[in-house]
Design a protein around this motif. Structure first.
Motif, PDB file in Angstrom:
ATOM      1  N   TYR A 100       0.830  -1.209   0.000  1.00  0.00           N
ATOM      2  CA  TYR A 100       0.000   0.000   0.000  1.00  0.00           C
ATOM      3  C   TYR A 100       0.865   1.260   0.000  1.00  0.00           C
ATOM      4  CZ  TYR A 100      -4.061  -2.901   0.982  1.00  0.00           C
ATOM      5  OH  TYR A 100      -5.058  -3.833   0.903  1.00  0.00           O
ATOM      6  N   GLU A 101       1.984   1.186   0.711  1.00  0.00           N
ATOM      7  CA  GLU A 101       2.881   2.339   0.757  1.00  0.00           C
ATOM      8  C   GLU A 101       3.427   2.662  -0.631  1.00  0.00           C
ATOM      9  OE1 GLU A 101       3.292  -0.344   2.872  1.00  0.00           O
ATOM     10  OE2 GLU A 101       2.552   0.580   4.723  1.00  0.00           O
ATOM     11  N   ALA A 102       3.822   1.630  -1.359  1.00  0.00           N
ATOM     12  CA  ALA A 102       4.347   1.829  -2.714  1.00  0.00           C
ATOM     13  C   ALA A 102       3.265   2.379  -3.629  1.00  0.00           C
ATOM     14  CB  ALA A 102       4.898   0.515  -3.272  1.00  0.00           C
ATOM     15  N   GLU A 103       2.042   1.869  -3.474  1.00  0.00           N
ATOM     16  CA  GLU A 103       0.937   2.375  -4.286  1.00  0.00           C
ATOM     17  C   GLU A 103       0.653   3.837  -3.978  1.00  0.00           C
ATOM     18  OE1 GLU A 103      -2.586   0.020  -5.058  1.00  0.00           O
ATOM     19  OE2 GLU A 103      -1.581  -1.685  -4.091  1.00  0.00           O
ATOM     20  N   LEU A 104       0.712   4.207  -2.708  1.00  0.00           N
ATOM     21  CA  LEU A 104       0.471   5.605  -2.340  1.00  0.00           C
ATOM     22  C   LEU A 104       1.563   6.527  -2.876  1.00  0.00           C
ATOM     23  CD1 LEU A 104      -0.891   5.197   1.309  1.00  0.00           C
ATOM     24  CD2 LEU A 104      -2.155   5.947  -0.735  1.00  0.00           C
ATOM     25  N   ILE A 108       3.263   5.989  -5.653  1.00  0.00           N
ATOM     26  CA  ILE A 108       2.982   6.112  -7.090  1.00  0.00           C
ATOM     27  C   ILE A 108       1.784   7.031  -7.311  1.00  0.00           C
ATOM     28  CG2 ILE A 108       2.218   4.841  -9.144  1.00  0.00           C
ATOM     29  CD1 ILE A 108       4.038   2.524  -8.194  1.00  0.00           C
ATOM     30  N   LEU A 109       0.759   6.935  -6.474  1.00  0.00           N
ATOM     31  CA  LEU A 109      -0.385   7.828  -6.588  1.00  0.00           C
ATOM     32  C   LEU A 109       0.034   9.283  -6.396  1.00  0.00           C
ATOM     33  CD1 LEU A 109      -3.415   8.187  -6.994  1.00  0.00           C
ATOM     34  CD2 LEU A 109      -3.703   7.861  -4.519  1.00  0.00           C
ATOM     35  N   GLY A 110       0.944   9.521  -5.463  1.00  0.00           N
ATOM     36  CA  GLY A 110       1.480  10.879  -5.272  1.00  0.00           C
ATOM     37  C   GLY A 110       2.199  11.378  -6.522  1.00  0.00           C
ATOM     38  N   LYS A 111       2.959  10.506  -7.153  1.00  0.00           N
ATOM     39  CA  LYS A 111       3.641  10.869  -8.403  1.00  0.00           C
ATOM     40  C   LYS A 111       2.624  11.205  -9.486  1.00  0.00           C
ATOM     41  CE  LYS A 111       7.628   7.836  -7.741  1.00  0.00           C
ATOM     42  NZ  LYS A 111       8.393   6.730  -8.351  1.00  0.00           N
ATOM     43  N   ILE A 112       1.542  10.429  -9.547  1.00  0.00           N
ATOM     44  CA  ILE A 112       0.508  10.665 -10.557  1.00  0.00           C
ATOM     45  C   ILE A 112      -0.153  12.024 -10.330  1.00  0.00           C
ATOM     46  CG2 ILE A 112      -1.745   9.843 -11.389  1.00  0.00           C
ATOM     47  CD1 ILE A 112      -0.660   6.973 -10.738  1.00  0.00           C
ATOM     48  N   ILE A 113      -0.393  12.372  -9.078  1.00  0.00           N
ATOM     49  CA  ILE A 113      -0.985  13.682  -8.772  1.00  0.00           C
ATOM     50  C   ILE A 113      -0.035  14.804  -9.185  1.00  0.00           C
ATOM     51  CG2 ILE A 113      -1.711  15.199  -6.868  1.00  0.00           C
ATOM     52  CD1 ILE A 113      -2.795  12.585  -5.518  1.00  0.00           C
ATOM     53  N   ILE A 114       1.249  14.646  -8.906  1.00  0.00           N
ATOM     54  CA  ILE A 114       2.237  15.647  -9.322  1.00  0.00           C
ATOM     55  C   ILE A 114       2.258  15.752 -10.845  1.00  0.00           C
ATOM     56  CG2 ILE A 114       4.716  16.195  -9.400  1.00  0.00           C
ATOM     57  CD1 ILE A 114       4.864  14.886  -6.559  1.00  0.00           C
ATOM     58  N   ALA A 115       2.209  14.615 -11.527  1.00  0.00           N
ATOM     59  CA  ALA A 115       2.190  14.621 -12.996  1.00  0.00           C
ATOM     60  C   ALA A 115       0.946  15.336 -13.517  1.00  0.00           C
ATOM     61  CB  ALA A 115       2.246  13.192 -13.533  1.00  0.00           C
ATOM     62  N   LEU A 116      -0.183  15.102 -12.898  1.00  0.00           N
ATOM     63  CA  LEU A 116      -1.415  15.777 -13.294  1.00  0.00           C
ATOM     64  C   LEU A 116      -1.259  17.287 -13.177  1.00  0.00           C
ATOM     65  CD1 LEU A 116      -4.568  15.446 -13.900  1.00  0.00           C
ATOM     66  CD2 LEU A 116      -4.804  15.824 -11.449  1.00  0.00           C
ATOM     67  N   LEU A 117      -0.710  17.740 -12.060  1.00  0.00           N
ATOM     68  CA  LEU A 117      -0.544  19.180 -11.836  1.00  0.00           C
ATOM     69  C   LEU A 117       0.450  19.805 -12.807  1.00  0.00           C
ATOM     70  CD1 LEU A 117      -0.553  19.194  -7.933  1.00  0.00           C
ATOM     71  CD2 LEU A 117      -2.409  19.904  -9.468  1.00  0.00           C
ATOM     72  N   LEU A 118       1.585  19.143 -13.017  1.00  0.00           N
ATOM     73  CA  LEU A 118       2.589  19.709 -13.921  1.00  0.00           C
ATOM     74  C   LEU A 118       2.112  19.657 -15.370  1.00  0.00           C
ATOM     75  CD1 LEU A 118       5.959  18.430 -12.386  1.00  0.00           C
ATOM     76  CD2 LEU A 118       4.809  20.629 -12.061  1.00  0.00           C
ATOM     77  N   GLY A 119       1.477  18.572 -15.772  1.00  0.00           N
ATOM     78  CA  GLY A 119       0.931  18.492 -17.128  1.00  0.00           C
ATOM     79  C   GLY A 119      -0.127  19.554 -17.360  1.00  0.00           C
ATOM     80  N   ALA A 120      -0.988  19.756 -16.375  1.00  0.00           N
ATOM     81  CA  ALA A 120      -2.020  20.791 -16.489  1.00  0.00           C
ATOM     82  C   ALA A 120      -1.393  22.182 -16.576  1.00  0.00           C
ATOM     83  CB  ALA A 120      -2.979  20.712 -15.302  1.00  0.00           C
ATOM     84  N   PHE A 155       3.248   4.676 -16.353  1.00  0.00           N
ATOM     85  CA  PHE A 155       4.047   3.614 -16.965  1.00  0.00           C
ATOM     86  C   PHE A 155       5.460   3.569 -16.388  1.00  0.00           C
ATOM     87  CE2 PHE A 155       1.062   3.874 -20.707  1.00  0.00           C
ATOM     88  CZ  PHE A 155       0.563   2.586 -20.571  1.00  0.00           C
ATOM     89  N   THR A 156       6.066   4.740 -16.222  1.00  0.00           N
ATOM     90  CA  THR A 156       7.440   4.779 -15.718  1.00  0.00           C
ATOM     91  C   THR A 156       7.514   4.356 -14.263  1.00  0.00           C
ATOM     92  OG1 THR A 156       7.897   6.566 -17.265  1.00  0.00           O
ATOM     93  CG2 THR A 156       9.502   6.216 -15.519  1.00  0.00           C
ATOM     94  N   SER A 157       6.565   4.811 -13.450  1.00  0.00           N
ATOM     95  CA  SER A 157       6.559   4.430 -12.028  1.00  0.00           C
ATOM     96  C   SER A 157       6.401   2.922 -11.864  1.00  0.00           C
ATOM     97  CB  SER A 157       5.424   5.145 -11.292  1.00  0.00           C
ATOM     98  OG  SER A 157       5.627   6.527 -11.277  1.00  0.00           O
ATOM     99  N   LEU A 158       5.476   2.358 -12.612  1.00  0.00           N
ATOM    100  CA  LEU A 158       5.279   0.912 -12.517  1.00  0.00           C
ATOM    101  C   LEU A 158       6.494   0.150 -13.038  1.00  0.00           C
ATOM    102  CD1 LEU A 158       1.522   0.642 -13.547  1.00  0.00           C
ATOM    103  CD2 LEU A 158       2.511   0.450 -11.249  1.00  0.00           C
ATOM    104  N   ALA A 159       7.089   0.639 -14.110  1.00  0.00           N
ATOM    105  CA  ALA A 159       8.282  -0.007 -14.655  1.00  0.00           C
ATOM    106  C   ALA A 159       9.436   0.065 -13.662  1.00  0.00           C
ATOM    107  CB  ALA A 159       8.681   0.652 -15.969  1.00  0.00           C
ATOM    108  N   ALA A 160       9.604   1.218 -13.028  1.00  0.00           N
ATOM    109  CA  ALA A 160      10.680   1.373 -12.052  1.00  0.00           C
ATOM    110  C   ALA A 160      10.441   0.478 -10.840  1.00  0.00           C
ATOM    111  CB  ALA A 160      10.799   2.833 -11.624  1.00  0.00           C
ATOM    112  N   HIS A 161       9.186   0.285 -10.500  1.00  0.00           N
ATOM    113  CA  HIS A 161       8.851  -0.564  -9.352  1.00  0.00           C
ATOM    114  C   HIS A 161       9.178  -2.032  -9.609  1.00  0.00           C
ATOM    115  CE1 HIS A 161       6.808  -1.776  -5.710  1.00  0.00           C
ATOM    116  NE2 HIS A 161       6.172  -2.692  -6.415  1.00  0.00           N
ATOM    117  N   LEU A 162       9.198  -2.448 -10.871  1.00  0.00           N
ATOM    118  CA  LEU A 162       9.496  -3.840 -11.197  1.00  0.00           C
ATOM    119  C   LEU A 162      10.899  -4.245 -10.769  1.00  0.00           C
ATOM    120  CD1 LEU A 162       8.003  -4.070 -14.809  1.00  0.00           C
ATOM    121  CD2 LEU A 162       7.015  -4.992 -12.696  1.00  0.00           C
TER     122      LEU A 162
END
Length: 149
Positions: free
Chosen positions: A3-7, A9-21, A49-56
């Motif tokens: 769950y910690e790893a998922e959270l 990655i979710l934080g990264k996704i939120i940052i990506a959303l803000l910077l992309g916007a 995609f990158t976060s999940l790939a890096a997590h592998l």
């Protein structure tokens, strides 16, 4: 995946959303087809995609995924670019280039390179807003006048 790893990655996704916007804001403000939603989606997708790939933990697999992001966004960019019926003027080059760069911002977020992502976002926003700056308009007109002489 914990769950910690998922959270994280979710934080990264939120940052990506803000910077992309943020990158797409100027385009949206001036009525371009690709705006906040397009740029945010590209940045989010690349970050996921990158976060999940890096997590592998497999560097080779992660490298292939990042390489395919670059190729995939290249195809998206190719669809954005068009020519007028006479074939003398191209449209969409700036949009295609900045969508491609926005994917790179998502990749940097996925790889935990947040300073690079924020700095690049600022640079891209500056580039997109440049043609609305009075000093740039004067400079461009002067250059075009010199070319016509």
């Amino acid at each position: 995946m914990t769950y910690e790893a998922e959270l994280i990655i979710l934080g990264k996704i939120i940052i990506a959303l803000l910077l992309g916007a943020a990158i797409g804001y100027d385009r949206e403000k001036h009525g371009r087809d690709a705006g906040i939603r397009t740029y945010a989606a590209v940045c989010v997708g690349a970050a996921i995609f990158t976060s999940l790939a890096a997590h592998l933990g497999d560097t080779a697999a992660a490298s292939r995924i990042v390489a395919n992001i670059v190729v995939g966004i290249g195809f998206l960019g190719a669809g954005i670019i068009s020519r007028d019926p006479g074939g003398k003027t191209s449209f969409g080059l700036t949009t295609a280039a900045t969508v491609w760069c926005t994917a790179a911002v998502g990749v940097t977020i996925g790889l935990n390179e947040f300073i690079i992502a924020v700095g690049t976002t600022g640079m891209l926003y500056f580039l997109l807003s440049l043609h609305h700056q009075p000093w740039y308009k004067r400079w461009k007109a002067k250059v075009q006048d010199n070319e016509s002489d």
